[in-house]
Design an enzyme around this catalytic site. Structure first.
Site, PDB file in Angstrom:
ATOM      1  CB  THR A 140      -0.899  -0.002   1.258  1.00  0.00           C
ATOM      2  OG1 THR A 140      -1.541   1.253   1.377  1.00  0.00           O
ATOM      3  CG2 THR A 140      -0.106  -0.242   2.530  1.00  0.00           C
ATOM      4  CG  ASP A 141      -1.197   4.965  -0.957  1.00  0.00           C
ATOM      5  OD1 ASP A 141      -1.729   4.375   0.009  1.00  0.00           O
ATOM      6  OD2 ASP A 141      -1.830   5.760  -1.696  1.00  0.00           O
ATOM      7  CD  GLU A 142      -3.447   3.565   4.525  1.00  0.00           C
ATOM      8  OE1 GLU A 142      -3.209   3.451   5.740  1.00  0.00           O
ATOM      9  OE2 GLU A 142      -4.587   3.610   4.052  1.00  0.00           O
ATOM     10  CE1 TYR A 166      -3.574  -2.705   5.585  1.00  0.00           C
ATOM     11  CE2 TYR A 166      -3.344  -0.363   5.090  1.00  0.00           C
ATOM     12  CZ  TYR A 166      -3.419  -1.676   4.658  1.00  0.00           C
ATOM     13  OH  TYR A 166      -3.347  -1.967   3.316  1.00  0.00           O
ATOM     14  CE  LYS A 170      -0.085  -4.608   2.979  1.00  0.00           C
ATOM     15  NZ  LYS A 170      -0.486  -5.945   2.444  1.00  0.00           N
TER      16      LYS A 170
HETATM   17  P1  NAD Z   1      -9.795  -7.489   1.959  1.00  0.00           P
HETATM   18  O1  NAD Z   1      -9.825  -7.178   3.425  1.00  0.00           O
HETATM   19  O2  NAD Z   1     -10.990  -7.195   1.126  1.00  0.00           O
HETATM   20  O3  NAD Z   1      -9.470  -9.046   1.749  1.00  0.00           O
HETATM   21  C1  NAD Z   1      -8.459  -9.700   2.465  1.00  0.00           C
HETATM   22  C2  NAD Z   1      -8.567 -11.206   2.173  1.00  0.00           C
HETATM   23  O4  NAD Z   1      -7.510 -11.862   2.863  1.00  0.00           O
HETATM   24  C3  NAD Z   1      -9.886 -11.826   2.672  1.00  0.00           C
HETATM   25  O5  NAD Z   1     -10.404 -12.711   1.699  1.00  0.00           O
HETATM   26  C4  NAD Z   1      -9.454 -12.581   3.927  1.00  0.00           C
HETATM   27  O6  NAD Z   1     -10.287 -13.706   4.207  1.00  0.00           O
HETATM   28  C5  NAD Z   1      -8.034 -12.996   3.565  1.00  0.00           C
HETATM   29  N1  NAD Z   1      -7.195 -13.231   4.742  1.00  0.00           N
HETATM   30  C6  NAD Z   1      -7.058 -12.426   5.830  1.00  0.00           C
HETATM   31  N2  NAD Z   1      -6.199 -12.979   6.704  1.00  0.00           N
HETATM   32  C7  NAD Z   1      -5.772 -14.137   6.149  1.00  0.00           C
HETATM   33  C8  NAD Z   1      -4.860 -15.148   6.563  1.00  0.00           C
HETATM   34  N3  NAD Z   1      -4.220 -15.069   7.752  1.00  0.00           N
HETATM   35  N4  NAD Z   1      -4.638 -16.199   5.740  1.00  0.00           N
HETATM   36  C9  NAD Z   1      -5.285 -16.295   4.540  1.00  0.00           C
HETATM   37  N5  NAD Z   1      -6.175 -15.377   4.118  1.00  0.00           N
HETATM   38  C10 NAD Z   1      -6.409 -14.319   4.906  1.00  0.00           C
HETATM   39  O7  NAD Z   1      -8.508  -6.764   1.408  1.00  0.00           O
HETATM   40  P2  NAD Z   1      -8.287  -5.996   0.015  1.00  0.00           P
HETATM   41  O8  NAD Z   1      -8.838  -4.638   0.137  1.00  0.00           O
HETATM   42  O9  NAD Z   1      -8.714  -6.878  -1.067  1.00  0.00           O
HETATM   43  O10 NAD Z   1      -6.697  -5.856   0.028  1.00  0.00           O
HETATM   44  C11 NAD Z   1      -5.873  -6.876  -0.522  1.00  0.00           C
HETATM   45  C12 NAD Z   1      -4.420  -6.496  -0.348  1.00  0.00           C
HETATM   46  O11 NAD Z   1      -4.165  -5.260  -0.996  1.00  0.00           O
HETATM   47  C13 NAD Z   1      -3.997  -6.283   1.104  1.00  0.00           C
HETATM   48  O12 NAD Z   1      -2.695  -6.791   1.259  1.00  0.00           O
HETATM   49  C14 NAD Z   1      -3.999  -4.781   1.294  1.00  0.00           C
HETATM   50  O13 NAD Z   1      -3.089  -4.377   2.279  1.00  0.00           O
HETATM   51  C15 NAD Z   1      -3.586  -4.324  -0.093  1.00  0.00           C
HETATM   52  N6  NAD Z   1      -4.069  -2.995  -0.483  1.00  0.00           N
HETATM   53  C16 NAD Z   1      -5.413  -2.718  -0.476  1.00  0.00           C
HETATM   54  C17 NAD Z   1      -5.853  -1.462  -0.903  1.00  0.00           C
HETATM   55  C18 NAD Z   1      -7.316  -1.099  -0.939  1.00  0.00           C
HETATM   56  O14 NAD Z   1      -7.642   0.045  -1.275  1.00  0.00           O
HETATM   57  N7  NAD Z   1      -8.236  -2.009  -0.629  1.00  0.00           N
HETATM   58  C19 NAD Z   1      -4.930  -0.506  -1.314  1.00  0.00           C
HETATM   59  C20 NAD Z   1      -3.558  -0.811  -1.243  1.00  0.00           C
HETATM   60  C21 NAD Z   1      -3.144  -2.070  -0.865  1.00  0.00           C
HETATM   61  O1  DAU Z   2      -4.179   3.986   0.519  1.00  0.00           O
HETATM   62  C1  DAU Z   2      -4.389   2.615   0.378  1.00  0.00           C
HETATM   63  C2  DAU Z   2      -5.260   2.108   1.500  1.00  0.00           C
HETATM   64  O2  DAU Z   2      -6.587   2.539   1.202  1.00  0.00           O
HETATM   65  C3  DAU Z   2      -5.227   0.593   1.668  1.00  0.00           C
HETATM   66  O3  DAU Z   2      -3.932   0.197   2.012  1.00  0.00           O
HETATM   67  C4  DAU Z   2      -6.227   0.126   2.729  1.00  0.00           C
HETATM   68  O4  DAU Z   2      -6.263  -1.285   2.777  1.00  0.00           O
HETATM   69  C5  DAU Z   2      -7.592   0.646   2.348  1.00  0.00           C
HETATM   70  O5  DAU Z   2      -8.526   0.325   3.369  1.00  0.00           O
HETATM   71  C6  DAU Z   2      -7.557   2.165   2.141  1.00  0.00           C
HETATM   72  O6  DAU Z   2      -7.327   2.848   3.394  1.00  0.00           O
HETATM   73  P1  DAU Z   2      -8.109   4.205   3.751  1.00  0.00           P
HETATM   74  O7  DAU Z   2      -8.079   4.383   5.211  1.00  0.00           O
HETATM   75  O8  DAU Z   2      -7.650   5.328   2.902  1.00  0.00           O
HETATM   76  O9  DAU Z   2      -9.582   3.763   3.218  1.00  0.00           O
HETATM   77  P2  DAU Z   2     -11.024   3.963   3.819  1.00  0.00           P
HETATM   78  O10 DAU Z   2     -12.002   3.547   2.755  1.00  0.00           O
HETATM   79  O11 DAU Z   2     -11.194   3.354   5.164  1.00  0.00           O
HETATM   80  O12 DAU Z   2     -11.130   5.538   3.984  1.00  0.00           O
HETATM   81  C7  DAU Z   2     -10.903   6.412   2.876  1.00  0.00           C
HETATM   82  C8  DAU Z   2     -10.925   7.827   3.432  1.00  0.00           C
HETATM   83  O13 DAU Z   2     -12.272   8.127   3.863  1.00  0.00           O
HETATM   84  C9  DAU Z   2     -10.053   8.034   4.651  1.00  0.00           C
HETATM   85  O14 DAU Z   2      -9.486   9.330   4.606  1.00  0.00           O
HETATM   86  C10 DAU Z   2     -11.012   7.920   5.826  1.00  0.00           C
HETATM   87  C11 DAU Z   2     -12.311   8.448   5.251  1.00  0.00           C
HETATM   88  N1  DAU Z   2     -13.536   7.828   5.818  1.00  0.00           N
HETATM   89  C12 DAU Z   2     -13.620   6.478   5.858  1.00  0.00           C
HETATM   90  C13 DAU Z   2     -14.756   5.867   6.369  1.00  0.00           C
HETATM   91  C14 DAU Z   2     -14.851   4.359   6.434  1.00  0.00           C
HETATM   92  C15 DAU Z   2     -14.583   8.637   6.236  1.00  0.00           C
HETATM   93  O15 DAU Z   2     -14.516   9.882   6.174  1.00  0.00           O
HETATM   94  N2  DAU Z   2     -15.705   8.035   6.747  1.00  0.00           N
HETATM   95  C16 DAU Z   2     -15.820   6.683   6.860  1.00  0.00           C
HETATM   96  O16 DAU Z   2     -16.852   6.191   7.365  1.00  0.00           O
END
Ligand code: NAD
Ligand code: DAU
Length: 361
Positions: A140-142, A166, A170
């Site tokens: 992630t960019d975080e 989180y 990561k």
């Molecule tokens: P998600 O939470 O939707 O899905 C995570 C999946 O991993 C689920 O299916 C869960 O059952 C499985 N899982 C969790 N713990 C596990 C374990 N111990 N063993 C096997 N499986 C397990 O997540 P996502 O949003 O699809 O994110 C996927 C990846 O991308 C993550 O590594 C996350 O950090 C990264 N990422 C997500 C975002 C985003 O915006 N969603 C952005 C940047 C990076």
């Molecule tokens: O930047 C990449 C990341 O983006 C991933 O690594 C994470 O897995 C993914 O969950 C996401 O993190 P964020 O914290 O940015 O996503 P989230 O959807 O939770 O929130 C997006 C923005 O919106 C953040 O600034 C918080 C805000 N927010 C979120 C929720 C859930 C609100 O204002 N209200 C809300 O109820």
């Protein structure tokens, strides 16, 4: 070991029942000839329904934890994959604030267990299969921390300054993946991407949560002043970028992946309201914007993320195809057409989470 890990060998996707993993499997099956093995623990975020329409002969599901080294080693020996695409993680920042332990366990310990099992497998492969093998670590960019409004977007050289549990978990996993390449030569490539959006995203994340709450007539909880900025990447563009990384990415490198779509949260929420006003007007004729409610901010909330994707664009020729406008319209329409999907994932456990995160705000 089973048959050779050559080009026709399967790939393993960890976390393939989650949001990005399930989109990646869908994209893989549509574009590649080989089979996929989905290793997933099925936490609250994992949902096999996301994959139920895909052909069974191309997709094997293994219910398991990446922390279970006996299971992972057995799977690698039995299926002899040519690559692992590692998505499995605890992924929600707010949940990491309420309970960081699961994030350390899966994201740090789980990733290191998976890397160790992979090293053990990879070291036993014949030289040609070793050379072709890849471990793609999806991050992630975080990990980079936050930017001020004036600062340039994150490049791959930006120092790591993770701010949430989180992000710290990561960042730790990225360091471990890097070390396994540097020390043991394991063919690892890491990707760091921005906020994904699109179909099958669990409705705890901003975009699906806002769509769900709007349609349910509930408040739309915007944290703080709503001026935090995120870069939005359509999940299908992200999946294409990962396929490019697997195909031609350089070993030991990291690639930033972004959507060129920086938006303040309040603008995202207002746009969702406007799209819903057009697609599914409220019965009383008012705008969904009237449901917006500013609530107590997230502790340690990062103010801005932005991704500089120059490296992956120039080296691998990848570029995002979706604009935020086109991608968000498609996404809103998907959630409108798939309200049954959302209703099914909103279990009792989901309601407990919403109560915990929002009741005191
Ligand atoms: P998600 O939470 O939707 O899905 C995570 C999946 O991993 C689920 O299916 C869960 O059952 C499985 N899982 C969790 N713990 C596990 C374990 N111990 N063993 C096997 N499986 C397990 O997540 P996502 O949003 O699809 O994110 C996927 C990846 O991308 C993550 O590594 C996350 O950090 C990264 N990422 C997500 C975002 C985003 O915006 N969603 C952005 C940047 C990076
Ligand atoms: O930047 C990449 C990341 O983006 C991933 O690594 C994470 O897995 C993914 O969950 C996401 O993190 P964020 O914290 O940015 O996503 P989230 O959807 O939770 O929130 C997006 C923005 O919106 C953040 O600034 C918080 C805000 N927010 C979120 C929720 C859930 C609100 O204002 N209200 C809300 O109820």
């Amino acid at each position: 070991m089973s048959s050779a890990a050559g080009p026709s060998a399967p790939i393993i996707v960890t976390g393939g029942a989650g949001f990005i993993g399930s989109n990646f499997i869908r994209c893989w099956i549509a574009n590649e000839p080989t089979a996929v093995i989905n290793l997933d623990k099925l936490t609250y975020a994992g949902n096999l329904e996301n994959l139920s329409d895909l052909p069974g002969e191309r997709l094997e599901f293994v219910h398991g934890d990446i922390c279970d080294s006996a299971l992972v080693k057995g799977l690698l020996a039995r299926r002899r994959p040519r690559a692992i695409i590692h998505f499995a993680a605890e992924s929600h920042v707010d949940r990491s604030i309420h309970g960081p332990d699961a994030f350390i366990t899966t994201n740090v310990v789980g990733t290191s267990c998976l890397l160790e099992c992979t090293r053990d497998y990879w070291q036993r492969l014949p030289a040609d299969e070793q050379a072709a093998f890849r471990f793609i670590h999806v991050s992630t960019d975080e990990v980079y921390g936050m930017l001020t409004p004036e600062e340039p977007a994150f490049t791959e050289q930006h120092p790591f300054r993770p701010n949430s549990p989180y992000a710290a978990s990561k960042a730790a996993s990225d360091h471990i993946a890097r070390a396994w390449h540097h020390t043991y030569g394991l063919p690892v490539i890491t990707t760091n991407c921005s906020n994904n959006y699109g179909p099958y995203q669990f409705p705890e994340k901003l975009i699906p949560l806002m769509i769900h709450n709007a349609l349910a007539g509930k408040p739309l909880p915007v944290y703080g002043d709503g001026l935090q900025v995120r870069d939005w990447l359509h999940v299908e563009d992200h999946c294409d970028a990962i396929r490019s990384t697997l195909a031609t990415g350089r070993l030991g490198e990291t690639y930033n992946i972004g959507g060129n779509s920086e938006k303040p949260n309040i603008a995202v929420v207002q746009t969702i309201c406007d799209l819903l006003d057009a697609e599914r007007p409220r019965a009383d004729g008012k705008s969904y914007r009237t449901q917006i409610a500013f609530v107590t901010d997230r502790p340690g909330h990062d103010r801005r993320y932005a991704i500089d994707s120059t490296k992956i664009q120039s080296e691998l020729g990848w570029t995002p195809r979706e604009t935020f406008e086109s991608g968000l319209r498609k996404t809103v329409r998907w959630y409108l057409a798939n309200q049954v999907w959302t209703e099914r994932v909103i279990s009792g456990a989901y309601r407990d989470w919403i109560e915990k995160n929002y009741a005191a705000r």
